[in-house]
Design a protein around this motif. Structure first.
Motif, PDB file in Angstrom:
ATOM      1  N   ILE A 106       0.864  -1.143  -0.130  1.00 36.81           N
ATOM      2  CA  ILE A 106       0.209   0.047   0.122  1.00 36.81           C
ATOM      3  C   ILE A 106       0.861   1.340   0.018  1.00 36.81           C
ATOM      4  CG2 ILE A 106      -2.002  -0.850   1.076  1.00 36.81           C
ATOM      5  CD1 ILE A 106      -1.015   0.155   3.693  1.00 36.81           C
ATOM      6  N   ASN A 107       0.246   2.532  -0.365  1.00 39.48           N
ATOM      7  CA  ASN A 107       0.855   3.426  -0.124  1.00 39.48           C
ATOM      8  C   ASN A 107      -0.090   4.811  -0.406  1.00 39.48           C
ATOM      9  OD1 ASN A 107       0.207   4.168  -3.001  1.00 39.48           O
ATOM     10  ND2 ASN A 107       2.259   2.895  -3.588  1.00 39.48           N
ATOM     11  N   GLU A 108       0.091   6.059  -0.185  1.00 34.53           N
ATOM     12  CA  GLU A 108      -0.553   7.088  -0.325  1.00 34.53           C
ATOM     13  C   GLU A 108      -1.581   7.180  -1.829  1.00 34.53           C
ATOM     14  OE1 GLU A 108       0.496  10.973   1.175  1.00 34.53           O
ATOM     15  OE2 GLU A 108      -0.500  11.960  -0.577  1.00 34.53           O
ATOM     16  N   ALA A 109      -0.882   6.785  -2.717  1.00 34.09           N
ATOM     17  CA  ALA A 109      -1.380   7.015  -4.081  1.00 34.09           C
ATOM     18  C   ALA A 109      -2.699   5.856  -4.264  1.00 34.09           C
ATOM     19  CB  ALA A 109      -0.401   6.895  -5.071  1.00 34.09           C
ATOM     20  N   ASP A 135      -2.975  -3.171   7.338  1.00 34.19           N
ATOM     21  CA  ASP A 135      -1.700  -3.537   7.940  1.00 34.19           C
ATOM     22  C   ASP A 135      -0.666  -3.002   6.969  1.00 34.19           C
ATOM     23  OD1 ASP A 135       0.233  -4.470   9.738  1.00 34.19           O
ATOM     24  OD2 ASP A 135      -0.378  -6.577   9.500  1.00 34.19           O
ATOM     25  N   CYS A 136       0.585  -2.779   7.477  1.00 37.81           N
ATOM     26  CA  CYS A 136       1.699  -2.366   6.729  1.00 37.81           C
ATOM     27  C   CYS A 136       1.848  -0.949   6.453  1.00 37.81           C
ATOM     28  CB  CYS A 136       1.875  -3.277   5.394  1.00 37.81           C
ATOM     29  SG  CYS A 136       1.891  -5.130   5.683  1.00 37.81           S
ATOM     30  N   TRP A 137       1.325  -0.256   7.126  1.00 37.52           N
ATOM     31  CA  TRP A 137       1.377   1.452   7.012  1.00 37.52           C
ATOM     32  C   TRP A 137       2.622   1.932   7.746  1.00 37.52           C
ATOM     33  CZ3 TRP A 137       0.990   4.261  11.373  1.00 37.52           C
ATOM     34  CH2 TRP A 137       0.256   3.704  12.479  1.00 37.52           C
ATOM     35  N   ALA A 138       3.188   1.281   8.599  1.00 35.72           N
ATOM     36  CA  ALA A 138       4.126   1.843   9.821  1.00 35.72           C
ATOM     37  C   ALA A 138       5.394   1.407   9.659  1.00 35.72           C
ATOM     38  CB  ALA A 138       3.768   1.513  11.087  1.00 35.72           C
ATOM     39  N   LYS A 139       6.359   2.174  10.404  1.00 38.87           N
ATOM     40  CA  LYS A 139       7.753   1.657  10.152  1.00 38.87           C
ATOM     41  C   LYS A 139       7.944   0.596  11.240  1.00 38.87           C
ATOM     42  CE  LYS A 139      11.103   4.599  10.190  1.00 38.87           C
ATOM     43  NZ  LYS A 139      12.078   6.001  10.515  1.00 38.87           N
ATOM     44  N   LYS A 147       7.837   6.993  21.814  1.00 39.70           N
ATOM     45  CA  LYS A 147       6.962   5.805  21.670  1.00 39.70           C
ATOM     46  C   LYS A 147       5.925   5.551  20.915  1.00 39.70           C
ATOM     47  CE  LYS A 147       9.737   4.218  24.938  1.00 39.70           C
ATOM     48  NZ  LYS A 147      10.994   3.982  24.619  1.00 39.70           N
ATOM     49  N   ARG A 148       5.568   6.556  19.873  1.00 44.29           N
ATOM     50  CA  ARG A 148       4.677   6.682  18.726  1.00 44.29           C
ATOM     51  C   ARG A 148       4.923   5.764  17.610  1.00 44.29           C
ATOM     52  NH1 ARG A 148       1.892  12.253  17.561  1.00 44.29           N
ATOM     53  NH2 ARG A 148       0.948  12.541  19.488  1.00 44.29           N
ATOM     54  N   ILE A 149       4.046   5.096  16.990  1.00 49.62           N
ATOM     55  CA  ILE A 149       4.075   4.116  15.663  1.00 49.62           C
ATOM     56  C   ILE A 149       4.396   5.382  14.750  1.00 49.62           C
ATOM     57  CG2 ILE A 149       3.282   2.828  13.974  1.00 49.62           C
ATOM     58  CD1 ILE A 149       1.198   1.762  16.310  1.00 49.62           C
ATOM     59  N   VAL A 150       5.129   5.275  13.859  1.00 49.13           N
ATOM     60  CA  VAL A 150       5.669   6.302  12.857  1.00 49.13           C
ATOM     61  C   VAL A 150       5.153   5.390  11.357  1.00 49.13           C
ATOM     62  CG1 VAL A 150       7.672   7.515  11.423  1.00 49.13           C
ATOM     63  CG2 VAL A 150       7.546   6.897  14.242  1.00 49.13           C
ATOM     64  N   PRO A 151       4.718   6.372  10.777  1.00 46.39           N
ATOM     65  CA  PRO A 151       4.082   6.036   9.236  1.00 46.39           C
ATOM     66  C   PRO A 151       5.300   5.515   8.455  1.00 46.39           C
ATOM     67  CG  PRO A 151       2.920   7.921  10.013  1.00 46.39           C
ATOM     68  CD  PRO A 151       3.924   7.656  11.021  1.00 46.39           C
ATOM     69  N   ASP A 152       5.297   4.597   7.625  1.00 45.54           N
ATOM     70  CA  ASP A 152       6.483   4.449   6.691  1.00 45.54           C
ATOM     71  C   ASP A 152       6.502   5.608   5.495  1.00 45.54           C
ATOM     72  OD1 ASP A 152       8.156   3.746   4.596  1.00 45.54           O
ATOM     73  OD2 ASP A 152       7.534   1.655   4.673  1.00 45.54           O
ATOM     74  N   PRO A 153       7.649   6.427   5.649  1.00 46.82           N
ATOM     75  CA  PRO A 153       7.622   7.721   4.791  1.00 46.82           C
ATOM     76  C   PRO A 153       7.849   7.337   3.227  1.00 46.82           C
ATOM     77  CG  PRO A 153       9.979   7.385   6.255  1.00 46.82           C
ATOM     78  CD  PRO A 153       8.976   6.398   6.492  1.00 46.82           C
ATOM     79  N   ASN A 154       8.121   5.981   3.083  1.00 47.95           N
ATOM     80  CA  ASN A 154       8.297   5.672   1.529  1.00 47.95           C
ATOM     81  C   ASN A 154       6.908   5.519   0.971  1.00 47.95           C
ATOM     82  OD1 ASN A 154      11.235   5.863   1.376  1.00 47.95           O
ATOM     83  ND2 ASN A 154      11.191   3.870   2.560  1.00 47.95           N
ATOM     84  N   LYS A 155       6.115   4.898   1.934  1.00 46.97           N
ATOM     85  CA  LYS A 155       4.731   4.616   1.692  1.00 46.97           C
ATOM     86  C   LYS A 155       3.654   5.982   1.625  1.00 46.97           C
ATOM     87  CE  LYS A 155       4.966  -0.318   2.831  1.00 46.97           C
ATOM     88  NZ  LYS A 155       4.385  -1.048   3.978  1.00 46.97           N
ATOM     89  N   PRO A 157       4.468   9.585   2.107  1.00 43.25           N
ATOM     90  CA  PRO A 157       5.282  10.766   2.377  1.00 43.25           C
ATOM     91  C   PRO A 157       4.810  11.948   3.093  1.00 43.25           C
ATOM     92  CG  PRO A 157       4.398  10.529   0.119  1.00 43.25           C
ATOM     93  CD  PRO A 157       4.311   9.263   0.734  1.00 43.25           C
ATOM     94  N   ASN A 158       3.464  12.040   3.139  1.00 44.92           N
ATOM     95  CA  ASN A 158       2.727  13.049   3.980  1.00 44.92           C
ATOM     96  C   ASN A 158       2.205  12.703   5.205  1.00 44.92           C
ATOM     97  OD1 ASN A 158       3.030  15.285   1.780  1.00 44.92           O
ATOM     98  ND2 ASN A 158       1.603  13.788   0.674  1.00 44.92           N
ATOM     99  N   GLY A 159       2.771  11.341   5.878  1.00 40.46           N
ATOM    100  CA  GLY A 159       2.245  10.918   6.953  1.00 40.46           C
ATOM    101  C   GLY A 159       0.770  10.597   6.784  1.00 40.46           C
ATOM    102  N   ILE A 160       0.324   9.911   7.709  1.00 46.88           N
ATOM    103  CA  ILE A 160      -1.025   9.468   7.625  1.00 46.88           C
ATOM    104  C   ILE A 160      -2.012  10.965   7.932  1.00 46.88           C
ATOM    105  CG2 ILE A 160      -2.901   8.018   8.936  1.00 46.88           C
ATOM    106  CD1 ILE A 160      -0.762   6.413   7.379  1.00 46.88           C
TER     107      ILE A 160
END
Ligand SMILES: *[C@@H]1O[C@H](CO)[C@@H](O)[C@H](O)[C@H]1NC(C)=O
Ligand SMILES: *[C@@H]1O[C@H](CO)[C@@H](O)[C@H](O)[C@H]1NC(C)=O
Ligand SMILES: *[C@@H]1O[C@H](CO)[C@@H](O)[C@H](O)[C@H]1NC(C)=O
Length: 471
Positions: A106-109, A135-139, A147-155, A157-160
């Motif tokens: 998945i990704n933003e697009a 599933d699979c949106w996070a780093k 301690k936060r979950i971090v969005p995968d910046p490659n998928k 790029p503008n965060g969630i």
């Protein structure tokens, strides 16, 4: 890395005897494949679920159960009892989820494309609202400081939050995914023990919906035997989900809460006290056998579904696999008349005109989303000598418009189906009635006395749908 692996594998053909990436490969009651395709390993998650995870060198292990029943730690007494929000979730959710279409790739697009298709295909107009990320949106790791979950910046790029802004600008809502264990099913950070920080993060991002999965549950959280007091609301399973209810309730925006514990721990007994919907089984598949078996599962717990509380038959497979158009119609109709959440699960751009006509049928959607009647349709005996089938073929239910009858032909050739009008619960034994075909939007010609029998030819695996009102 994970994303690349998934892309490569999604292009490969999957042998039917093996489960695909992240597919189920074991667990109590599982009758499907028990091995995974090359590069994936069947990994034990809990007694109910083993799953194909990336890698070939992990050894399936079984967890050790160290405590049982939840009473030994005294957790039940101190566990939160906050009810789910009444600001959202009165009606079963209508929307889309990324998993069945894209798995972890998945990704933003892709998410944004689905949101834009809600507009361009007219789905928003007929009520589809939730655009949900699975599933699979996070780093892989949490932020070490916050301690936060971090969005995968490659998928993303503008965060969630950047995606949420765009989805909200379309007048739609956005859903996120996490897991009531140490890691999600695909191995990304889980929320067990991090409920407050994660709920706050999602609230800040503008999240409207949470799907909360059940992988990677530590052994000391497992349930053995009956829960304290015999109420599964006090089971360790329910407590894991109750912790998130309380964390979501502490946020300023209401977040619809979809429990996804696969029908474990008698979730239908407590799901409505903890969330707005609950999955009843393992993952769906695009097969007629899945559709018929989940109808039976739902019917076994049909009284649990009401306003604010819905048995969840899992995400839609319309557009996936080899279901016939009749089977896709029955799939949609059954989710409608049993009032399951309906989350489309395909690449919407590939839907045919016939498929769009099914999912945009405003009369069926009106039954599903009826704001005055919350109970689903239920099986009835269509005439005195009607045979018993599994699943049942005749269902009736009320809406604000009148009485409805749904007829599934469960066998593999077309057949004439009939029912006596007075046999339909609520119609009574006198007077005249008219029938209206909910699929075509046309009235059936003539009127029918209560004592009369109505008959119709139903194609194999198809479902007929009628509204019946006084003539
Ligand atoms: C399981 O262990 C963790 C870590 O020690 C603890 O926080 C949690 O309360 C335990 N859960 C149960 C149900 O005992
Ligand atoms: C659909 O049918 C084709 C042709 O029979 C088959 O190769 C394919 O595996 C089927 N797909 C699914 C998802 O069952
Ligand atoms: C359609 O479904 C019914 C009920 O299962 C079945 O009896 C019938 O055989 C099916 N169609 C036909 C003609 O066989």
């Amino acid at each position: 890395m994970i994303a690349k692996t998934l892309v490569a594998l999604s292009l490969a053909s999957v042998a039917l005897s093996q489960s695909g990436p992240y597919g189920q490969c074991g667990g109590q009651g599982w009758t499907g494949p028990t091995t995974c395709e090359s590069g994936w390993t069947c990994t034990y998650s809990n007694p109910y679920y083993s799953q194909c995870l990336p890698g070939s060198n992990t050894t399936p292990t079984s967890s050790t159960t160290t405590t049982g029943g939840g009473s030994s730690t005294g957790v039940p007494g101190s566990a939160p009892t906050v009810p789910p929000s009444t600001a959202v979730g009165k009606l079963p959710a209508l929307g889309w989820n990324s998993w069945n279409a894209y798995r972890g790739d998945i990704n933003e697009a892709k998410i944004l494309a689905a949101a834009n298709q809600f507009i361009s295909l007219g789905l928003k107009t007929v009520g589809y609202q939730y655009v949900n990320i699975d599933d699979c949106w996070a780093k892989m790791g949490r932020d070490t400081n916050t301690k936060r979950i971090v969005p995968d910046p490659n998928k993303f790029p503008n965060g969630i939050s950047g995606l949420a802004t765009q989805i909200h600008a379309l007048g739609l809502k956005i859903g996120i995914y996490s897991d009531a264990g140490t890691a999600t099913c695909a191995g990304f950070p889980g929320s067990l023990g991090f409920e407050s920080v994660d709920a706050a993060t999602w609230g800040e991002w503008g999240i409207d919906y949470l799907k909360y999965d059940n992988c990677n549950v530590p052994g000391n959280w497992s349930d053995t035997g009956s829960p304290p007091g015999g109420d599964w609301y006090n089971s360790n399973s329910a407590i894991r989900y109750r912790q998130m209810t309380a964390a979501l309730a502490a946020q300023s925006r209401p977040i619809q809460y979809a429990i996804c514990n696969w029908g474990n721990a008698n979730v239908w007994d407590w799901g409505g006290r903890v969330g707005h919907s609950w999955r009843m089984s393992g993952d769906s598949s695009a097969t007629w056998s899945y559709i018929t078996s989940i109808i039976n599962t739902n019917l076994a717990h049909i009284s649990s579904t009401k306003f604010g509380a819905h048995n969840d038959m899992d995400m839609m497979e319309i557009g996936n696999g080899n279901l016939t158009i009749q089977e896709q119609r029955s799939h949609f109709a059954a989710w409608v008349f049993l009032k399951s959440p309906i989350l489309l699960g395909t690449d919407l751009s590939k839907l045919t005109t016939a498929q769009l006509a099914i999912i945009k049928n405003t009369e069926l959607l009106a039954f599903h989303q009826d704001a005055t009647v919350g109970t689903p349709a239920a099986p009835f005996k269509a005439y005195s000598t009607a045979p018993t089938t599994s699943p049942p073929e005749y269902y009736s239910g009320a809406s604000s418009k009148g009485t409805h009858v749904f007829i599934i032909n469960t066998s593999s050739s077309s057949a004439t189906k009939q029912f006596t009008l007075s046999s339909v619960p609520g119609l009574g034994t006198s007077g005249n009635f008219k029938l209206h075909d909910m699929w075509t939007g046309a009235d059936v010609s003539g009127t029918y006395a209560a004592s009369a029998s109505f008959s119709v030819s139903v194609a194999a695996h198809d479902t007929a749908a009628y509204l019946i009102t006084k003539a």
